[in-house]
Design an enzyme around this catalytic site. Structure first.
Site, short mmCIF file in Angstrom:
data_model
loop_
_atom_site.label_atom_id
_atom_site.label_comp_id
_atom_site.label_asym_id
_atom_site.label_seq_id
_atom_site.Cartn_x
_atom_site.Cartn_y
_atom_site.Cartn_z
N ARG A 206 0.85 -1.19 0.00
CA ARG A 206 0.00 0.00 0.00
C ARG A 206 0.89 1.24 0.00
O ARG A 206 1.86 1.31 0.75
CB ARG A 206 -0.92 0.03 1.23
CG ARG A 206 -2.04 -1.00 1.22
CD ARG A 206 -3.10 -0.64 0.18
NE ARG A 206 -4.23 -1.56 0.21
CZ ARG A 206 -4.31 -2.66 -0.52
NH1 ARG A 206 -3.31 -3.00 -1.32
NH2 ARG A 206 -5.39 -3.43 -0.45
N GLU A 235 -3.95 7.17 -5.35
CA GLU A 235 -4.20 6.61 -6.68
C GLU A 235 -5.62 6.98 -7.13
O GLU A 235 -6.54 6.96 -6.33
CB GLU A 235 -4.06 5.08 -6.64
CG GLU A 235 -2.66 4.59 -6.34
CD GLU A 235 -2.59 3.06 -6.26
OE1 GLU A 235 -3.57 2.39 -6.67
OE2 GLU A 235 -1.57 2.53 -5.79
N HIS A 252 0.31 -0.08 -10.02
CA HIS A 252 -0.40 -1.01 -9.13
C HIS A 252 -0.81 -2.28 -9.88
O HIS A 252 -1.96 -2.70 -9.85
CB HIS A 252 -1.63 -0.32 -8.52
CG HIS A 252 -2.13 -0.98 -7.27
ND1 HIS A 252 -2.86 -0.31 -6.31
CD2 HIS A 252 -2.00 -2.25 -6.80
CE1 HIS A 252 -3.17 -1.14 -5.32
NE2 HIS A 252 -2.66 -2.33 -5.60
#
Length: 381
Positions: A206, A235, A252
């Site tokens: 994360r 994000e 990601h």
């Protein structure tokens, strides 16, 4: 039955089409209004599932096609009697392969041998545990830190201070704000400032686990610290300056093998079927295509290190995703955010190492062990 689902969940129609009517939306746009007459909600990590989203809806089951569930208010679901499933372990191998690819490419670019490095793993869950086993089999010295697991009696764990002295630090924790071991900004400004210039930092868990402002300030010094980030604060509106300073910056996608993503779909399908009292009729193998790279062969005289790195980079080379993201960073802010999500939504077909069969003609035992350590499917002739 009405099913509302994140459009990025693969194989929705094959798995869930016979259960009801499927309505797909971008995960960040799913709102309470969309769920008023829904029975089932299927999400990924970009959708915050809580009272605000579910209040006064008909949702009876939530499935998250992800390893973690930090984005889901489990206490609220329990209080409302709403069924829930996530998909622990579904993309763990994919994240391990991402980290291994980073290390393989960096070993060439920075001129080091993997077995000469120590690796510190912060978070020995499903992913961290698999990575620890793989790197240990490759001959690296690995030290893992996981205070909750240590408190529960797990052995062979190290203090955070010891792990932070390793040559390579890789993060695999959940994001937590409470409890005895919160992880938000676990790598704070002091820790980041004290990292050695020769260290490598990789984050695939994360973005909020790192103080990004402090990391950007450190990288702006240009003193040699090497950073690979796949996850970010805010994000899809990520910090452009930080991304440009990273050796590798990706959108990601560490866990985005087709195998890992579709395994998540299969797991929540199985749980929903059981929740509804329906038979589990479908299996993942029914729907997966053959991988584009199905076979590699090495002869008996091949150098084991060369074979390992060749196989890794042929299967997955992190530089491709790094270049794809960095190409978008010149755009204006709204377009950058759209492109970040597009890169995830339209991600190319990437297959797991175990989907590639490697033939070793008269292969040596050490090469067999090395390739097996990172998950390749082997045969020896």
């Amino acid at each position: 039955m009405k099913i509302v689902a994140d459009e990025n969940i693969p194989l929705l129609q094959p798995f869930f089409g016979s259960m009801g009517e499927i309505h797909t939306l971008p995960g960040r746009e799913i709102s309470n209004q969309h769920l008023r007459d829904a029975d089932v909600l299927l999400v990924r990590s970009v959708t915050k599932v809580d009272e605000r989203l579910l209040e006064n809806t008909g949702v009876k089951f939530v499935g998250s096609a992800t390893i973690g569930c930090n984005h889901v208010d489990l206490d609220y679901l329990t209080s409302r009697g709403i069924g829930f499933s996530n998909a622990p372990g579904c993309n763990a191998s994919a994240v391990v392969e991402y980290v291994v690819s980073c290390l393989s490419v960096l070993s060439e670019q920075l001129g080091f041998e993997l077995e000469d490095k120590t690796v510190g793993i912060i978070g020995r869950g499903e992913i961290g545990g698999r990575l620890e086993r793989a790197l240990t089999l490759l001959g690296l010295e690995v030290k893992s830190n996981d205070p909750p697991k240590e408190a529960a009696g797990e052995q062979n764990l190290f203090s955070l201070e010891e792990v932070l002295q390793c040559d390579i630090i890789t993060l695999h924790t959940p994001l937590t704000d409470s409890g005895s071991y919160p992880t938000r900004e676990l790598l704070n400004a002091t820790i980041i400032e004290n990292l050695r210039p020769d260290q490598i930092l990789i984050n695939t868990c994360r973005g909020e686990v790192i103080d990004e402002a402090a990391l950007k300030g450190r990288l702006q010094k240009g003193d040699g610290l090497t950073v690979a980030l796949d996850v970010w604060n805010n994000e899809p509106a990520i910090d452009v300056e930080l991304a440009m300073l990273c050796h590798f910056a990706t959108p990601h996608i560490a866990g985005y093998t087709l195998d890992g993503r579709t395994a998540g779909t299969e797991i929540i399908y199985q749980h929903l079927s059981r929740y509804l009292g329906l038979p589990v009729r479908h299996k993942l193998g029914q729907f997966l295509p053959e991988p584009p790279l199905r076979r590699m062969a090495f002869s008996s005289g091949v150098d084991p290190d060369w074979a390992l790195h060749t196989a890794i980079r042929a299967s997955y080379d992190v530089r491709h995703d790094d270049s794809q993201l960095k190409r978008t960073l010149r755009l204006d802010a709204p377009m950058r955010a759209q492109e970040f999500d597009r890169l995830r939504r339209e991600y190319r077909v990437r297959r797991g190492f175990d989907r590639i069969k490697i033939e070793l003609k008269g292969g040596k035992a050490d090469l067999l062990a090395t390739l097996s350590a990172v998950g390749f499917n082997l045969s020896s002739k």
